[in-house]
Design a protein around this motif. Structure first.
Motif, PDB file in Angstrom:
ATOM      1  N   ASN A 115      27.596  54.000  37.625  1.00 28.33           N
ATOM      2  CA  ASN A 115      29.054  53.924  37.595  1.00 28.33           C
ATOM      3  C   ASN A 115      29.484  52.506  37.246  1.00 28.33           C
ATOM      4  N   VAL A 116      30.422  52.410  36.324  1.00 33.18           N
ATOM      5  CA  VAL A 116      30.927  51.093  35.923  1.00 33.18           C
ATOM      6  C   VAL A 116      32.451  51.124  35.954  1.00 33.18           C
ATOM      7  N   ASP A 117      33.045  49.933  36.040  1.00 35.82           N
ATOM      8  CA  ASP A 117      34.497  49.852  36.058  1.00 35.82           C
ATOM      9  C   ASP A 117      35.071  49.838  34.651  1.00 35.82           C
ATOM     10  N   LEU A 118      34.264  49.370  33.730  1.00 31.65           N
ATOM     11  CA  LEU A 118      34.745  49.270  32.345  1.00 31.65           C
ATOM     12  C   LEU A 118      33.578  49.530  31.400  1.00 31.65           C
ATOM     13  N   MET A 119      33.870  50.283  30.368  1.00 34.36           N
ATOM     14  CA  MET A 119      32.842  50.559  29.368  1.00 34.36           C
ATOM     15  C   MET A 119      33.342  50.006  28.035  1.00 34.36           C
TER      16      MET A 119
END
Lengths: 107, 345, 608
Positions: free
Chosen positions: B260-264
């Motif tokens: 899971n990432v906050d920004l891609m």
């Protein structure tokens, strides 16, 4: 027998020249697109079966090429044939036919 | 006839067009730069710093522009409508009665970045926290803070390589070359701004072809603690909290991976620009299977088109970095000079 | 009269008839013996009911009149009708005529056939002139069909066929014999009339003409010999040629009316369907693989022939899109898709082991709506998020069954002919669905929907999202504004021909866009070429097909192409030729919402 305190394992190297690589040749003749796989892992990333089992089309392709045939026949039977892999493959490998051909030639 | 009496029309006012114009005016020719946009500079205008040495894009642009002299006429908002040939080239511009007459034409119409919406499974335009590398660059340039939509700080960023490059399903077969090193550069820049952010790069091959690129890669690992994971994104999901679940196979570990990432950030590839395709078909210049313009020979006449008097420079032919683009433009200037000299005598 | 009318030339005909009947009846008995008990029971139960009458009606309409063939092409229909119905009437009227003349109930079978030889003077017979006229008229009718058949062989385009079947060796004898029957009859009757002046407008005129040129009285007997021989040859070869379709189709029609259906395995019903294929060639043009990629052997006309001749049909079995265009057009109504999948099953390795031990019980939750997105929809998040937005707009409770991914519905495995494996997946999903107890079950993928309809037992209203949207629209659960877009609609094969959902998507689209017609739509729509039914096609071949389909769909230059299947969307969008959107996305972008939506989706590109 003298116990040396250790056992010697089976050679775990890929002994390329001794391995039977004929399956790849048959596969290649029936589904030539197997050759253009770049091992990017997109197929095995999207794969539902791969979430739960060792099944990985990417690894199956590379292992068959090297003649490492352990577990291949069991693994290909786990594929659900849904076709997501085919949709995401950047090289447009005919993934489902690879499974279909393998099931035919290995049984 | 002298050089002073001859005119060259340069279509496209990006780095290639400007650099070639500078060299041509330096030789004494008259040059018209026809730029579709309101300002010359091309993609350099949107870029903050350049790999591998983090030089300011604006400095590079200024240096190129400094070479232009009074023999250059820059026409902005100039869209080429028609080109006719009668010993010389007559160029008609949209919405203008003025006709440009030129003895030679240089096509320097450049590239467009890939439209990331076409990779629907990546969620660009659908999910909130998916942006392109070009957008990230404007964040840097405009000193805009990189935040989540709700204003909270970003803790983890994923850079996705090869979005619209090397992807038959996106209709793009070629490698865009510069995105690999751009991703490394941008990752470092993010870490410079936000040292606590975790940065992951997802790649299938890292193509660090230029001098200093490999060093930049090593720097990213060694100094900035940026992590490289070999696996190509198959699809992403948006979680309830707006974070993005990245779905890849960690091909080196041999297992599928969820993170899971906050920004891609999508590293969008380089395609022949719409202007490039248009010029190609309007002027009957060969187009290769990737959509770029085709020179008569890619080894020894790579600036010469199949049409006499029409020359090619820059990324309208293939993806290039700034150094290659500028060298290519200078080479084009020399070949145009040779061509016009032969015409004079 | 007294003596029985006889001449040795009746022998070839008589032997032919006896041989044919013996062959057909013994074949039928052998076939019926192997029929499963349940099917035999169905036949027995249906025989003395009104079903038989309905079957007879259909035999008359299809085997004789060829109504469905008329719908394909009127000329082609006429051609088939002349042979079938024309010949049938010739036999029927001939029989009546001969009986009226002889006044006896019983005639030897050859008597009406060679009536013109045995009887030269019908004076005193009721309606004498009418019969003479009628018989000539019918002969002319059949001959006009023969002329068309000859034209079809040389220029099939005139009969609406770009390609037609080739004549195989076994069929050639039968075909030539069939072609010769009616000209020989004309010659025999005309020559006879040339001597005795008994014929009608056709045979008498022609007879007089021959009389001018040739010594007719010496030619009478040889002409009748020739006629009898071609008849005999045709009858002897019929059970071994494609003309077996004539009796087989009749049997098939009865079987269908008694409730026999194709099963999953290649069985006796499939065999009867196979024999019923007349190789008319209508399916060939409809097959995109044949017409666009020159894969001539794929359409059922050729595929069935390979099965009948026990040639290797593996490539033909697997290299098919299962788009259903052939089944839709087939004038005999053969279940071409079922047979294709049955054959695939024969080639698959049969494996009875438990297939997918890793599929453990999934999470279930009760809600009014159960949403199953489907594997492909996970690669088109635009559809998924649009559906969530629509569900939220309806105010109904919903549970997203495969939100985190899930087991495949089993349809791709089913289409590959691996039924045991498919069944394992069906059982897994069935279990989750049962525990969810929904009122409505919605899926975004027509491929899944087909599987749910055919393989599962779903105790809920089961529908595709286009049907769901239409239902919600009709119940005023959602309100839509016009998007201002001009769109064309692509019917997904599985949703359209597969499940007959044609109207609902169109009703929705009429509400929120300016829907443009396209040349081939609904029943006749083209496949996008992304089909999971085919494992063999290469990507360049698929692209080629997709581009031809797009050529047709984009004729009216729409702002966007709308479809209702994630796989169609991906396949058609891959060409980068136009904006391709799902109907759910268009709806979600044009919802009129009363309150603030819980989450705003960024899909501005689909609305103005």
């Amino acid at each position: 027998m003298i116990n040396f305190g250790y056992t010697s394992n089976k050679d775990r190297q890929i002994v390329f020249d001794e391995n039977d690589r004929s399956v790849y040749q048959i596969l290649q003749s029936k589904e030539p697109s197997v050759d253009i796989c770049i091992q990017c892992g997109t197929c095995s990333s999207t794969c539902t079966t791969g979430q739960f089992t060792q099944f990985s089309l990417r690894q199956i392709i590379v292992n068959i090429h090297r003649g490492e045939m352990d577990f291949i026949n069991e693994d290909i039977r786990k594929c659900m044939f849904c076709g997501k892999c085919q949709l995401v493959c950047p090289r447009s490998v005919n993934t489902r036919n690879i499974i279909q051909v393998l099931i035919t030639i290995l049984n | 006839m002298t050089r002073e009496s001859q005119t060259i029309a340069v279509i496209g006012g990006g780095p290639a067009g400007l650099e070639a114009s500078a060299k041509l005016t330096g030789l004494g020719y008259n040059v018209f730069i026809l730029e579709k946009n309101t300002e010359v500079g091309g993609h350099l205008l949107d870029w903050d710093r350049l790999f591998p040495d983090q030089q300011n894009a604006s400095e590079v642009l200024d240096a190129i522009k400094a070479g232009l002299n009074e023999n250059t006429q820059i026409l902005t908002g100039a869209e080429v409508v028609e080109i006719s040939e009668n010993h010389r080239f007559d160029i008609k511009l949209a919405g203008s009665p003025q006709k440009i007459t030129a003895d030679a034409i240089l096509v320097a119409t450049g590239f467009d970045v890939f439209d990331a919406r076409k990779k629907e499974e990546y969620g660009y335009g659908i999910y909130d926290h998916v942006i392109t590398s070009a957008e990230l660059e404007t964040y840097f340039k405009n000193k805009k803070e990189i935040l989540k939509r709700n204003g909270s700080p970003v803790k983890r960023i994923a850079f996705i390589h090869c979005v619209g490059s090397r992807d038959e399903k996106a209709g793009v077969r070629h490698c865009s070359r510069v995105c690999c090193v751009t991703a490394v550069k941008q990752a470092i820049e993010v870490k410079e701004l936000y040292p606590d952010v975790e940065v992951y790069l997802f790649y299938m091959d890292l193509r660090m072809f230029g001098l200093g690129y490999e060093e930049l890669y090593k720097e990213a690992q060694e100094i900035y603690n940026i992590r490289f994971i070999r696996g190509r994104l198959s699809e992403s999901f948006e979680n309830q909290d707006g974070t993005i679940m990245v779905k890849v196979e960690d091909t080196l570990a041999g297992k599928p991976m969820r993170i899971n990432v906050d920004l891609m950030v999508l590293m969008v590839g380089i395609l022949a620009s719409s202007g490039t395709s248009e010029m190609g078909s309007k002027m009957g210049i060969g187009i290769n299977s990737n959509g770029f313009l085709k020179p008569v020979n890619s080894h020894f006449s790579s600036q010469i088109s199949n049409r006499a008097g029409v020359f090619l420079a820059g990324t309208c032919k293939s993806p290039k970095n700034i150094e290659e683009t500028l060298s290519d433009a200078r080479a084009a200037a020399v070949l145009i000079d040779n061509y016009l000299k032969a015409k004079i005598t | 009269m007294g003596a029985i009318a006889f001449h040795p030339f009746v022998l070839p005909f008589s032997i032919g008839v006896v041989f044919m009947l013996t062959a057909l009846i013994s074949r039928f008995i052998l076939w019926k013996k192997k029929l499963p008990f349940a099917d035999n029971e169905k036949i027995r139960n249906g025989f003395f009911t009104v079903k038989t009458l309905y079957a007879l009606k259909e035999v008359f309409r299809e085997s004789l009149l060829h109504r469905r063939m008329h719908r394909v092409n009127p000329l082609l229909g006429y051609m088939h009708m002349t042979f079938a119905f024309g010949w049938f009437l010739l036999i029927l009227i001939g029989n009546i005529e001969s009986r009226l003349y002889s006044g006896s109930e019983f005639n030897l079978p050859y008597y009406p056939i060679f009536f013109q030889y045995f009887v030269h003077d019908k004076t005193g017979m009721p309606l004498e002139k009418v019969f003479t006229y009628l018989m000539d008229m019918l002969l002319l009718f059949v001959l006009s069909g023969l002329a068309l058949a000859l034209i079809k062989r040389t220029n099939s385009r005139l009969l609406g066929l770009k390609r037609t079947t080739n004549i195989h060796k076994g069929d050639r004898i039968a075909l030539f014999a069939l072609w010769l029957i009616f000209p020989f009859r004309l010659i025999a009757e005309s020559i006879t009339s040339g001597v005795y002046h008994q014929g009608g407008f056709l045979t008498d005129t022609f007879g007089k003409f021959i009389d001018e040129l040739l010594p007719v009285d010496q030619l009478v007997v040889p002409a009748w010999w020739a006629y009898s021989i071609v008849l005999g040859v045709f009858f002897v070869s019929l059970p071994f040629s494609r003309y077996l379709h004539i009796p087989a189709e009749i049997v098939l029609i009865f079987l269908r009316h008694y409730g026999l259906k194709p099963s999953k395995k290649f069985d006796h019903f499939s065999q009867m369907e196979l024999f019923s294929c007349p190789r008319c060639g209508v399916c060939i043009d409809k097959c995109q693989l044949a017409s666009e990629l020159n894969m001539e052997q794929i359409p059922p006309g050729h595929f069935f022939h390979s099965i009948r001749d026990h040639r290797d049909d593996k490539e033909q079995a697997f290299n098919c899109l299962l788009c259903g265009r052939c089944e839709e057009i087939c004038p005999v109504g053969i279940n071409t898709l079922d047979i294709r999948v049955q054959r695939r099953h024969e080639f698959q390795v049969q494996d009875n082991k438990i297939q997918f031990p890793y599929l453990v019980d999934g999470k279930a939750q009760h809600a009014e709506i159960l949403y199953f997105a489907g594997c492909m929809t996970h690669l088109t998040p635009g559809i998924k998020s649009s559906m969530i937005r629509i569900f939220e707009a309806t105010g109904l409770s919903y549970y997203f069954m495969d939100e985190q991914g899930g087991a495949c519905c089993g349809r791709p495995m089913q289409m590959a002919g691996r039924f045991n494996e498919a069944k394992a997946m069906v059982e897994h999903n069935q279990n989750i669905i049962d525990r969810c107890r929904p009122v409505i079950m919605v899926t975004s993928c027509p491929i899944c929907l087909k599987s749910f309809k055919e393989e599962y037992i779903i105790n809920a209203q089961l529908m595709h999202h286009s049907e769901f949207i239409n239902l919600m629209m009709e119940k005023n659960k959602i309100n839509l504004k016009h998007s201002g877009l001009r769109v064309s609609y692509h019917d997904p094969c599985e949703l359209g021909r597969g499940l007959k959902v044609y109207n609902e998507p169109r009703k929705v689209l009429h509400q929120l866009s300016d829907l443009q017609p396209v040349q081939l739509e609904a029943h006749f729509s083209l496949c996008c070429a992304g089909s999971l039914g085919n494992t063999v096609l290469t990507n360049p071949q698929r692209n080629e097909l997709a581009n031809r389909t797009l050529d047709m769909l984009l004729e009216n230059d729409p702002d966007a192409l709308v479809t209702a299947c994630p796989l169609c969307k991906k396949t058609l969008a891959g060409s980068n030729r136009c904006e391709v959107i799902d109907i759910a996305e268009l709806v979600a972008a044009n919802l009129i919402l009363k309150g603030e939506p819980s989450r705003v989706l960024r899909t501005p590109m689909y609305s103005h």
